[in-house]
Scaffold this motif. Sequence first.
Motif, PDB file in Angstrom:
ATOM      1  N   ALA A   3       0.858  -1.176   0.000  1.00 39.05           N
ATOM      2  CA  ALA A   3       0.000   0.000   0.000  1.00 39.05           C
ATOM      3  C   ALA A   3       0.902   1.236   0.000  1.00 39.05           C
ATOM      4  O   ALA A   3       1.621   1.479   0.959  1.00 39.05           O
ATOM      5  CB  ALA A   3      -0.894   0.000   1.235  1.00 39.05           C
ATOM      6  N   VAL A   4       0.885   1.966  -1.115  1.00 36.85           N
ATOM      7  CA  VAL A   4       1.794   3.112  -1.253  1.00 36.85           C
ATOM      8  C   VAL A   4       1.155   4.337  -0.592  1.00 36.85           C
ATOM      9  O   VAL A   4       0.234   4.944  -1.124  1.00 36.85           O
ATOM     10  CB  VAL A   4       2.125   3.384  -2.736  1.00 36.85           C
ATOM     11  CG1 VAL A   4       2.999   4.621  -2.862  1.00 36.85           C
ATOM     12  CG2 VAL A   4       2.827   2.183  -3.345  1.00 36.85           C
ATOM     13  N   SER A   5       1.678   4.672   0.588  1.00 31.05           N
ATOM     14  CA  SER A   5       1.037   5.677   1.434  1.00 31.05           C
ATOM     15  C   SER A   5       1.708   7.042   1.355  1.00 31.05           C
ATOM     16  O   SER A   5       1.383   7.941   2.130  1.00 31.05           O
ATOM     17  CB  SER A   5       1.035   5.178   2.881  1.00 31.05           C
ATOM     18  OG  SER A   5       2.326   4.726   3.259  1.00 31.05           O
ATOM     19  N   MET A  50      11.001   1.219   0.626  1.00 31.67           N
ATOM     20  CA  MET A  50      11.466   2.448  -0.010  1.00 31.67           C
ATOM     21  C   MET A  50      11.355   2.251  -1.524  1.00 31.67           C
ATOM     22  O   MET A  50      12.062   1.428  -2.107  1.00 31.67           O
ATOM     23  CB  MET A  50      12.916   2.725   0.403  1.00 31.67           C
ATOM     24  CG  MET A  50      13.548   3.919  -0.305  1.00 31.67           C
ATOM     25  SD  MET A  50      12.573   5.415  -0.091  1.00 31.67           S
ATOM     26  CE  MET A  50      13.497   6.566  -1.100  1.00 31.67           C
ATOM     27  N   ILE A  51      10.474   3.028  -2.160  1.00 29.52           N
ATOM     28  CA  ILE A  51      10.239   2.824  -3.592  1.00 29.52           C
ATOM     29  C   ILE A  51      10.693   4.010  -4.437  1.00 29.52           C
ATOM     30  O   ILE A  51      10.568   3.987  -5.654  1.00 29.52           O
ATOM     31  CB  ILE A  51       8.747   2.521  -3.877  1.00 29.52           C
ATOM     32  CG1 ILE A  51       7.857   3.698  -3.434  1.00 29.52           C
ATOM     33  CG2 ILE A  51       8.305   1.236  -3.183  1.00 29.52           C
ATOM     34  CD1 ILE A  51       6.414   3.559  -3.861  1.00 29.52           C
ATOM     35  N   GLY A  52      11.218   5.053  -3.777  1.00 25.72           N
ATOM     36  CA  GLY A  52      11.632   6.249  -4.520  1.00 25.72           C
ATOM     37  C   GLY A  52      13.135   6.319  -4.691  1.00 25.72           C
ATOM     38  O   GLY A  52      13.892   5.514  -4.145  1.00 25.72           O
ATOM     39  N   GLY A 163       3.933  -3.090 -11.319  1.00 25.15           N
ATOM     40  CA  GLY A 163       2.487  -2.942 -11.306  1.00 25.15           C
ATOM     41  C   GLY A 163       2.070  -1.896 -10.313  1.00 25.15           C
ATOM     42  O   GLY A 163       2.505  -1.906  -9.164  1.00 25.15           O
ATOM     43  N   MET A 164       1.277  -0.913 -10.787  1.00 23.21           N
ATOM     44  CA  MET A 164       0.748   0.161  -9.953  1.00 23.21           C
ATOM     45  C   MET A 164      -0.774   0.165 -10.145  1.00 23.21           C
ATOM     46  O   MET A 164      -1.332  -0.754 -10.730  1.00 23.21           O
ATOM     47  CB  MET A 164       1.394   1.496 -10.345  1.00 23.21           C
ATOM     48  CG  MET A 164       2.891   1.331 -10.423  1.00 23.21           C
ATOM     49  SD  MET A 164       4.007   2.705 -10.780  1.00 23.21           S
ATOM     50  CE  MET A 164       3.088   4.180 -10.834  1.00 23.21           C
ATOM     51  N   SER A 165      -1.454   1.201  -9.643  1.00 19.47           N
ATOM     52  CA  SER A 165      -2.921   1.199  -9.680  1.00 19.47           C
ATOM     53  C   SER A 165      -3.477   0.903 -11.074  1.00 19.47           C
ATOM     54  O   SER A 165      -4.446   0.178 -11.227  1.00 19.47           O
ATOM     55  CB  SER A 165      -3.463   2.550  -9.198  1.00 19.47           C
ATOM     56  OG  SER A 165      -3.246   2.689  -7.814  1.00 19.47           O
ATOM     57  N   SER A 166      -2.828   1.468 -12.092  1.00 13.49           N
ATOM     58  CA  SER A 166      -3.412   1.375 -13.428  1.00 13.49           C
ATOM     59  C   SER A 166      -3.090   0.066 -14.157  1.00 13.49           C
ATOM     60  O   SER A 166      -3.744  -0.277 -15.132  1.00 13.49           O
ATOM     61  CB  SER A 166      -2.914   2.547 -14.276  1.00 13.49           C
ATOM     62  OG  SER A 166      -1.508   2.498 -14.341  1.00 13.49           O
ATOM     63  N   ILE A 181       0.529  -0.282  -4.892  1.00 15.73           N
ATOM     64  CA  ILE A 181      -0.746   0.373  -5.174  1.00 15.73           C
ATOM     65  C   ILE A 181      -0.955   1.572  -4.265  1.00 15.73           C
ATOM     66  O   ILE A 181      -0.983   1.432  -3.045  1.00 15.73           O
ATOM     67  CB  ILE A 181      -1.937  -0.592  -4.952  1.00 15.73           C
ATOM     68  CG1 ILE A 181      -1.647  -1.971  -5.527  1.00 15.73           C
ATOM     69  CG2 ILE A 181      -3.211   0.013  -5.510  1.00 15.73           C
ATOM     70  CD1 ILE A 181      -1.834  -2.110  -6.987  1.00 15.73           C
ATOM     71  N   GLY A 182      -1.096   2.751  -4.863  1.00 12.24           N
ATOM     72  CA  GLY A 182      -1.321   3.964  -4.083  1.00 12.24           C
ATOM     73  C   GLY A 182      -2.736   4.481  -4.228  1.00 12.24           C
ATOM     74  O   GLY A 182      -3.596   4.272  -3.363  1.00 12.24           O
ATOM     75  N   SER A 183      -3.006   5.154  -5.336  1.00 15.21           N
ATOM     76  CA  SER A 183      -4.282   5.874  -5.480  1.00 15.21           C
ATOM     77  C   SER A 183      -5.502   4.951  -5.454  1.00 15.21           C
ATOM     78  O   SER A 183      -6.572   5.365  -5.009  1.00 15.21           O
ATOM     79  CB  SER A 183      -4.260   6.729  -6.746  1.00 15.21           C
ATOM     80  OG  SER A 183      -3.713   6.022  -7.821  1.00 15.21           O
ATOM     81  N   ASN A 184      -5.393   3.730  -5.884  1.00 15.58           N
ATOM     82  CA  ASN A 184      -6.543   2.814  -5.819  1.00 15.58           C
ATOM     83  C   ASN A 184      -6.953   2.509  -4.380  1.00 15.58           C
ATOM     84  O   ASN A 184      -8.086   2.108  -4.131  1.00 15.58           O
ATOM     85  CB  ASN A 184      -6.222   1.480  -6.517  1.00 15.58           C
ATOM     86  CG  ASN A 184      -6.573   1.508  -7.992  1.00 15.58           C
ATOM     87  OD1 ASN A 184      -6.843   2.577  -8.541  1.00 15.58           O
ATOM     88  ND2 ASN A 184      -6.568   0.363  -8.637  1.00 15.58           N
TER      89      ASN A 184
HETATM   90  C1  LIG Z   1       3.553   6.494  -6.308  1.00 16.19           C
HETATM   91  C2  LIG Z   1       4.148   5.213  -6.731  1.00 16.19           C
HETATM   92  C3  LIG Z   1       3.358   4.058  -6.899  1.00 16.19           C
HETATM   93  C4  LIG Z   1       1.852   4.033  -6.717  1.00 16.19           C
HETATM   94  O1  LIG Z   1       1.221   4.678  -7.777  1.00 16.19           O
HETATM   95  P1  LIG Z   1      -0.366   4.629  -7.981  1.00 16.19           P
HETATM   96  O2  LIG Z   1      -0.545   4.907  -9.422  1.00 16.19           O
HETATM   97  O3  LIG Z   1      -0.941   5.677  -7.105  1.00 16.19           O
HETATM   98  O4  LIG Z   1      -0.831   3.269  -7.602  1.00 16.19           O
HETATM   99  C5  LIG Z   1       4.012   2.889  -7.251  1.00 16.19           C
HETATM  100  N1  LIG Z   1       5.336   2.835  -7.442  1.00 16.19           N
HETATM  101  C6  LIG Z   1       6.127   3.914  -7.294  1.00 16.19           C
HETATM  102  C7  LIG Z   1       7.595   3.793  -7.509  1.00 16.19           C
HETATM  103  C8  LIG Z   1       5.558   5.137  -6.943  1.00 16.19           C
HETATM  104  O5  LIG Z   1       6.355   6.214  -6.797  1.00 16.19           O
END
Ligand SMILES: *Cc1c(COP(=O)(O)O)cnc(C)c1O
Length: 190
Positions: A3-5, A50-52, A163-166, A181-184
């Motif tokens: 869960a990307v918070s 840490m994803i950034g 894989g992200m929300s979209s 997954i963040g925005s979803n």
């Molecule tokens: C923000 C982010 C996400 C989540 O993105 P959503 O489109 O909101 O699901 C996933 N991965 C990385 C690296 C991000 O920076």
Amino acid sequence: MIAVSKTFKIDKILPLIDHGHIHYGENKVQEAAEKWTEIKKINSKIQLHMIGRLQTNKVKLAVQLFDYIHSVDSKKLAKKIADEQLKLNKKIKIFLQVNIGDENQKSGVSKSEIHLLASYCKEIGLEVIGLMCIPPLDIDPKGHFEEMQKLNKSLGFTELSMGMSSDFLLAVKYLSTYVRIGSNIFGKRS
Ligand SMILES: *Cc1c(COP(=O)(O)O)cnc(C)c1O
């Protein structure tokens, strides 16, 4: 599922924690430290990712706080993480970020250099569990996911962060094991 918070305040995240969700993703070390340091002390099950993009001067704090780092893309960063985790007697799980779309601005190691970086990380004792990518925004990610699956297999990794929300359903078809997954989950980021 991570869960990307990022950008959300802790009161938005608490319901998920109370529900028992374990994996959370953040993209800034400082923000993550402010939000998660206390909560992780109380709830030792929580796994922070840490994803950034990670600057070497933030590695020390990152290694203290996070359980996984998805954005390792250079020898310099890898070495710094290896050194810091040795000092702390901690073992972070590592993903190597691949610039799968060969985009100029994007983080990530190029496809041609990934094998070299992977063997270097092994040499210095990093626990690399898989590859990670953020495919180009404007095109169908299918081809890139397929390529990632092959690369990951060729390196013998068992985990794959994509894989992200979209596009997470598609990513899972290509054997992603960690979707971010963040925005979803939390709604649109302001
Ligand atoms: C923000 C982010 C996400 C989540 O993105 P959503 O489109 O909101 O699901 C996933 N991965 C990385 C690296 C991000 O920076």
